[in-house]
Design a protein around this motif. Structure first.
Motif, PDB file in Angstrom:
ATOM      1  N   LEU A 140       0.881  -1.167   0.000  1.00 59.87           N
ATOM      2  CA  LEU A 140       0.000   0.000   0.000  1.00 59.87           C
ATOM      3  C   LEU A 140       0.920   1.218   0.000  1.00 59.87           C
ATOM      4  N   ILE A 141       0.943   1.947  -1.104  1.00 62.10           N
ATOM      5  CA  ILE A 141       1.814   3.110  -1.253  1.00 62.10           C
ATOM      6  C   ILE A 141       0.961   4.360  -1.067  1.00 62.10           C
ATOM      7  N   ILE A 142       1.337   5.168  -0.078  1.00 63.51           N
ATOM      8  CA  ILE A 142       0.568   6.357   0.279  1.00 63.51           C
ATOM      9  C   ILE A 142       1.365   7.596  -0.117  1.00 63.51           C
ATOM     10  N   ASN A 143       0.739   8.514  -0.857  1.00 67.84           N
ATOM     11  CA  ASN A 143       1.437   9.745  -1.250  1.00 67.84           C
ATOM     12  C   ASN A 143       1.276  10.831  -0.184  1.00 67.84           C
ATOM     13  N   GLU A 144       1.877  11.993  -0.446  1.00 66.02           N
ATOM     14  CA  GLU A 144       1.873  13.094   0.521  1.00 66.02           C
ATOM     15  C   GLU A 144       0.476  13.642   0.786  1.00 66.02           C
ATOM     16  N   VAL A 182      -3.892   6.502  -1.822  1.00 65.91           N
ATOM     17  CA  VAL A 182      -3.293   5.180  -2.008  1.00 65.91           C
ATOM     18  C   VAL A 182      -3.171   4.881  -3.500  1.00 65.91           C
ATOM     19  N   LEU A 183      -2.038   4.266  -3.872  1.00 64.04           N
ATOM     20  CA  LEU A 183      -1.801   3.902  -5.265  1.00 64.04           C
ATOM     21  C   LEU A 183      -2.463   2.565  -5.580  1.00 64.04           C
ATOM     22  N   ILE A 203      -3.697  -3.556  -5.415  1.00 67.58           N
ATOM     23  CA  ILE A 203      -2.419  -3.000  -4.986  1.00 67.58           C
ATOM     24  C   ILE A 203      -1.295  -3.668  -5.766  1.00 67.58           C
ATOM     25  N   PRO A 204      -0.179  -2.967  -5.965  1.00 69.66           N
ATOM     26  CA  PRO A 204       0.959  -3.608  -6.616  1.00 69.66           C
ATOM     27  C   PRO A 204       1.499  -4.745  -5.758  1.00 69.66           C
ATOM     28  N   ASP A 208      -3.653   0.915 -15.932  1.00 69.60           N
ATOM     29  CA  ASP A 208      -3.621   2.257 -15.360  1.00 69.60           C
ATOM     30  C   ASP A 208      -3.001   2.181 -13.971  1.00 69.60           C
ATOM     31  N   LEU A 209      -2.385   3.271 -13.563  1.00 69.89           N
ATOM     32  CA  LEU A 209      -1.864   3.456 -12.212  1.00 69.89           C
ATOM     33  C   LEU A 209      -2.375   4.803 -11.746  1.00 69.89           C
ATOM     34  N   ARG A 210      -2.956   4.821 -10.553  1.00 69.60           N
ATOM     35  CA  ARG A 210      -3.540   6.078 -10.102  1.00 69.60           C
ATOM     36  C   ARG A 210      -3.608   6.112  -8.580  1.00 69.60           C
ATOM     37  N   PHE A 211      -3.356   7.292  -8.016  1.00 70.71           N
ATOM     38  CA  PHE A 211      -3.542   7.501  -6.581  1.00 70.71           C
ATOM     39  C   PHE A 211      -4.995   7.907  -6.343  1.00 70.71           C
ATOM     40  N   PHE A 212      -5.609   7.292  -5.326  1.00 74.25           N
ATOM     41  CA  PHE A 212      -7.015   7.552  -5.002  1.00 74.25           C
ATOM     42  C   PHE A 212      -7.157   8.049  -3.570  1.00 74.25           C
TER      43      PHE A 212
END
Length: 156
Positions: free
Chosen positions: A25-29, A33-34, A46-47, A122-126
């Motif tokens: 689970l990759i969390i951006n600033e 979540v990606l 998730i990747p 697709d890859l996207r942060f949600f």
């Protein structure tokens, strides 16, 4: 799936396998979540992917994220381990697995998103409130736990 699983498939065909896996689970600033939209079933997840022989789970998680997203992750924290009936999955090609997955969470990543067109559409942060409904079945319990854990909380 990795070479180990593909080699086993040559022997056992579509019969059920226990597959060890790892995901992140990759969390951006912004606290998003990606997720990746998969090419095999058009669903989001998730990747992550299958453990190769001799590989540490953390190595699997990092390798799969790099392969599938172009990102390098570090400072992985164990989020949870998932197994059981909810992790039973039949792929569109008929391969059947019972996944045992260690899922990590991180806010520490580098690089630019790069689509692996073999595995991802697709890859996207949600935002947590905007996570798609069409979640890859083995990722459903992970996403449900993520939402329960971080809904209405500041994750930083």
């Amino acid at each position: 799936m990795g070479n180990y699983i593909m080699e086993l498939r040559k022997i056992v065909g579509h019969r059920p396998l226990v597959m060890c896996a790892a995901g992140v689970l990759i969390i951006n600033e912004d606290g998003q979540v990606l997720l990746q939209q998969r090419t095999d079933n058009n669903m989001w997840g998730i990747p992550g992917g299958a453990l190769e022989l001799g590989e540490l789970l953390e190595e699997t998680a990092k390798r799969e994220v790099l392969e599938e997203t172009g990102l390098t992750v570090s400072n992985l924290e164990l989020f949870g381990t998932y197994s059981g009936e909810r992790m039973h999955h039949i792929y569109p090609n008929g391969d059947e697995v019972y996944i045992v997955s260690s899922v990590y969470i991180t806010r520490d990543y580098k690089g630019e998103l790069k689509l692996d067109k073999d595995e991802s559409k697709d890859l996207r942060f949600f935002n947590i409130d905007d996570i798609p409904k069409s979640i890859n079945p083995p990722d459903e319990p992970i996403i449900e736990d993520f939402i329960k854990t971080f809904k209405n909380k500041d994750i930083y």
